[in-house]
Every structure is written in C-alpha cells, then in structure tokens.
Write a protein that holds these residues in place. Sequence first.
Motif, mmCIF file in Angstrom:
data_model
loop_
_atom_site.group_PDB
_atom_site.id
_atom_site.type_symbol
_atom_site.label_atom_id
_atom_site.label_comp_id
_atom_site.label_asym_id
_atom_site.label_seq_id
_atom_site.Cartn_x
_atom_site.Cartn_y
_atom_site.Cartn_z
ATOM 1 N N LYS A 1 -1.650 21.422 -21.078
ATOM 2 C CA LYS A 1 -2.186 20.559 -20.022
ATOM 3 C C LYS A 1 -1.180 20.408 -18.888
ATOM 4 O O LYS A 1 -1.535 20.318 -17.725
ATOM 5 N N HIS B 1 -3.711 28.197 -6.277
ATOM 6 C CA HIS B 1 -3.858 28.375 -7.725
ATOM 7 C C HIS B 1 -3.277 27.213 -8.528
ATOM 8 O O HIS B 1 -3.960 26.687 -9.435
ATOM 9 N N ASP C 1 -5.477 24.112 -8.909
ATOM 10 C CA ASP C 1 -6.661 24.111 -9.778
ATOM 11 C C ASP C 1 -6.344 23.317 -11.048
ATOM 12 O O ASP C 1 -5.318 23.569 -11.693
ATOM 13 N N PRO C 2 -7.176 22.357 -11.427
ATOM 14 C CA PRO C 2 -6.881 21.592 -12.656
ATOM 15 C C PRO C 2 -7.023 22.482 -13.884
ATOM 16 O O PRO C 2 -7.872 23.372 -13.931
ATOM 17 N N VAL C 3 -6.192 22.236 -14.856
ATOM 18 C CA VAL C 3 -6.261 22.985 -16.110
ATOM 19 C C VAL C 3 -7.501 22.513 -16.860
ATOM 20 O O VAL C 3 -7.924 21.361 -16.728
ATOM 21 N N HIS C 4 -8.103 23.413 -17.603
ATOM 22 C CA HIS C 4 -9.298 23.034 -18.359
ATOM 23 C C HIS C 4 -8.959 21.925 -19.354
ATOM 24 O O HIS C 4 -7.865 21.909 -19.930
ATOM 25 N N ARG C 5 -9.884 21.004 -19.548
ATOM 26 C CA ARG C 5 -9.584 19.818 -20.375
ATOM 27 C C ARG C 5 -9.217 20.173 -21.827
ATOM 28 O O ARG C 5 -8.504 19.432 -22.480
ATOM 29 N N ASP C 6 -9.709 21.345 -22.282
ATOM 30 C CA ASP C 6 -9.393 21.736 -23.660
ATOM 31 C C ASP C 6 -8.178 22.656 -23.747
ATOM 32 O O ASP C 6 -7.850 23.134 -24.833
ATOM 33 N N ALA C 7 -7.575 22.958 -22.618
ATOM 34 C CA ALA C 7 -6.456 23.895 -22.632
ATOM 35 C C ALA C 7 -5.278 23.336 -23.413
ATOM 36 O O ALA C 7 -5.064 22.116 -23.448
#
Lengths: 303, 115
Positions: free
Chosen positions: B110, B98, B101-107
């Motif tokens: 970061k 878990h 997993d890369p964080v979403h670019r808009d999160a």
Amino acid sequence: MELELFSGAFFSALLAIILIDLVLAGDNALIIGLVARNLPKDSQKKVIFWGTFGAIAIRALMAILVVYILAVPGFMLAGGLALVWIARKLLTPQDKEEESHLVKAPAASFAAAVRTIIIADAVMGIDNVLAIGGASHGSILLILIGLAISVPIIVWGSQLVIKLVDRYPSVILVGGAVLCWTAYGMIVREPMLVAWFEAHPAAKLVLAVLAFSIALAPWYAERLSEQMKPLTVLLPAMLIWMLGFEAASSIWKVQVDYLMATTQGEYMLEGLRWIGWLPFAALFLWVRERMVLRNARLARSAQ
Amino acid sequence: MRLIHRSHRAANAVRTVSPSGELFVASIVICMILASFGDAVDPTWLGEAGLEFAFFDFGGEFSVLAMRHWHLLELLLAGGAMAAGIMVLRIVVGAFFHPLDPVHRDAVEKVPIKL
C-alpha cells in the motif's frame, strides 16, 4: 521552375522522386516471370535483359514527356487531382491479393515477350511518372538522377524494398503524405490558378487540408469509431463547400467576406457560406443511417 | 500490381503501422499543413494587425511564416523532431502522473516505500 543544383530544394525533390518511385513501383519481376515462363532457358535470360532495359527506357521517356505535358495549362491541376486519388489508392488496405490483368498468357516468342513487358511497365508506370513529373519541378536532370538511383533498387533490389516496407509500413504512409504534398504543390503551381491563389491566399490552406483529408482518409478512417466514420466524407465535403464559395465569389464577382459585406444579401451569402452546409450534412447522416439499418435488416432476414 | 503489395504488412500499412511510425507520419503531415498555413498567411496582414513582432519574437525561424519556404527534407526532419518531442513528453508526463495513481485497495504494498 528550374531548381538550383545541389541545393536543399534539389535534394528534397530528389528524395521525393526516389520515395515515389519506391512506393509506386510496379512488380516487374512478376510480369517478366509470367511472360517468359514458357520460353526456352536461353531466351528467358535475353527477355529479362531486354525487357528490363526497354522498361527503363520507356519509363525515362514517359517521365521526360510528362514534364512537357505538365507545362500545358490545365494539366498541372488535372495531374494534382489525379495524384490525390493515387495517394488514396496507395493507402487503401488490400485485403485480397491483386492479380495482374496486364498479362493474360505467356508469350510465344522473344519479341512478343519483350513487347508485353514494355507495355505492361508503361501501363503500370503512368501514375509513377505523373508523380515524379510533379515532384521534379520541371527538371529533367532530377528525373534522370532519380530514375538512375531508384530503378536499380527496384529491379535488382526488389527483395530489399519488400523487406523495408514489410519491416516499416510507415514508409508507405510517408509515401502517401509526400504524394499528397506533391499534388498540393502541383495544384498551387497551375498556371491558370496562380493569380487566383495569390488573390485568395486562405484558399491554399483549405486546399492543403482538403487534399490530405481525401488522400489520408483510409488511414484516419481506420482509427475512427463507427459513429465517427461519416467524418471521412463530411470533412472533405465541407472544405469543398468553402472552396466553392471562394471560387464563386471570383466568378460571379460577389462579396463573401463579412468584413467587406455592406448589403443584406451579402450578409446572407456569408451566413450561407458558414452554416449552409449543415442541412446537407444532416441529410447525408440521415440517409446513411437509413442505409445502415436497411442493410442490417437485409442481413438478418438472409440468415 | 505494385511491388509493395507482395508484402501483406505493406499492403495494409494503415492497419499494421506501429504507433511510433504513425506518430512520425502524423507529425510530418502536421508540418506540411503548417507550411501550407504559412503559405496562406499574408505577411502584410500581420503587419497591419501589429502581430509581426509577436511572430518574430515567438517563433523566429520556426514560425509558420518561415515554414512556407521549407522543403520536403526540412519537413521530414521537423516531423521527426516533433514526433520525438511528443514521445518524450508522453514519457515524462506518464512518469509524473504514475506515482499519483492510487494503489489498488487489495495491493500488498500500500505504501510504495521499501524498508
């Protein structure tokens, strides 16, 4: 084969009997309700008592009788095959509520009501007694203890059973698996086949996978995509093909083991055994595809 | 009509079963097939192939050869243990992968470090 009292095998067989009794139990309350609904109130109580008593007695008698019938050569094999089908039927989803075909109309008299209840229970319990006959390993004591535990639960605790299976539907799947395991045990113990299975031990594994692939097909078919659904037919068919070659090698005394093959014919037979089913599988898939397309076309034209 | 068919969930058990229940029954079925495999293997063949030591060292009482004598109770327990093991493994592997997993670019967060 007599089981040692209070051993692991004894308790395992008892657990199998109780589980089979619970998942294959007939709805006696429904039958009694249907039969006795037109009788006077005081007669209804008597019908419930004598109907239940008669049903238990006939169930015990049938179970004991089945133990002796299964000792006759050939019946263990037939019973095992029937159990695989019973397990499959148990796991097949029931979309519509099933109606009871055993009771056509309410009984007019006390004797007729009791007779109908007993006959209905005997008909409903054939699969049940066959299964517990196979699971008991020929022990009548086990059958009687199993019935003594499970019958009161079914008769007086039916709501409890319904709540249990409603909360944990996996109990039904365990029941199906246990039925299938019992069926495998019955086929392997068949007196006519014991020596053959000793000579062909690999056939036991093929048989076990075959039994599970047939009985549990409704379960794994639910998890397969539409394209993979033919697997429910192809897998058992392939295993039957393999078993067929194993049986043919014994009947016609031909060599199907490539390690022992010496002639060109024997090598060809071995090749046929491993890849000979492929054209049939392809034909089946082609016919199935045609049928699916035809049905879709008919459905479209009907709209 | 069967008693269990009074419950819609039980009558459609293959559709309504929970994932954990399904895993439990699948584990039991695997154990049953392994037991039949143990029944199908000829121990003398293992001796000829020189595999007997490997089998005894590796599995001991839990090898498929020992499973041939297992009763239903043992198979149910083994199925339960196997299902529990697979569930724990799933959780551990999930917990391990878990954070990768890369964080979403808009999160908003970061960097997963809170000051």
